[in-house]
Design a protein around this motif. Structure first.
Motif, mmCIF file in Angstrom:
data_model
loop_
_atom_site.group_PDB
_atom_site.id
_atom_site.type_symbol
_atom_site.label_atom_id
_atom_site.label_comp_id
_atom_site.label_asym_id
_atom_site.label_seq_id
_atom_site.Cartn_x
_atom_site.Cartn_y
_atom_site.Cartn_z
ATOM 1 N N PRO A 147 1.001 -1.314 -0.120
ATOM 2 C CA PRO A 147 0.329 -0.101 -0.011
ATOM 3 C C PRO A 147 1.204 1.403 -0.204
ATOM 4 C CG PRO A 147 -1.192 -1.789 2.010
ATOM 5 C CD PRO A 147 0.880 -2.065 0.972
ATOM 6 N N GLU A 155 1.995 -4.202 3.726
ATOM 7 C CA GLU A 155 0.696 -4.517 4.476
ATOM 8 C C GLU A 155 0.110 -4.651 5.450
ATOM 9 O OE1 GLU A 155 -3.034 -7.175 3.025
ATOM 10 O OE2 GLU A 155 -2.236 -6.640 1.066
ATOM 11 N N ALA A 164 -4.890 -1.065 2.411
ATOM 12 C CA ALA A 164 -4.477 -0.403 1.284
ATOM 13 C C ALA A 164 -4.116 0.854 1.245
ATOM 14 C CB ALA A 164 -6.502 -0.557 0.124
ATOM 15 N N ASP A 165 -4.260 1.862 -0.565
ATOM 16 C CA ASP A 165 -3.374 2.795 -0.184
ATOM 17 C C ASP A 165 -4.576 3.650 0.683
ATOM 18 O OD1 ASP A 165 -1.750 1.514 -2.329
ATOM 19 O OD2 ASP A 165 -2.495 2.590 -3.288
#
Length: 94
Positions: A2, A19, A87-88
């Motif tokens: 991410p 992550e 996640a981003d």
């Protein structure tokens, strides 16, 4: 991995993180040196961030966030010490 983006008054900082990383742990080991934090346990709110994008990937606010942030949760505020990145994520911190 991410990608996180942190916006502050003095600049914008981007980096990849593992992550499952916790933002305050990263700050504590100097891998995210610009993030402000205090106790790391959800009690002081010094690590409060405002999520700009990617909030849908975060877990639901826990009882500590609900107690400390209350209605601010609806405005996108979260406690960085309680978040694990999967996640981003783009966020700001005052």
């Amino acid at each position: 991995m991410p990608n996180i983006t942190l916006h502050q008054q003095n600049g914008t900082y981007e980096q990849e993180v593992q992550e499952g990383s916790n933002l305050v742990v990263l700050a504590g080991v100097k891998k995210l040196p610009h993030l402000k934090y205090g106790c790391g346990m959800g009690k002081c709110t010094k690590c409060t961030i405002r999520v700009i994008a990617g909030g849908e990937s975060l877990q639901e606010p826990n009882w500590k966030e609900q107690k400390m942030l209350g209605e601010r949760l609806e405005q996108g505020y979260r406690l960085a010490c309680q978040l694990y990145i999967t996640a981003d994520l783009e966020f700001s911190q005052e």
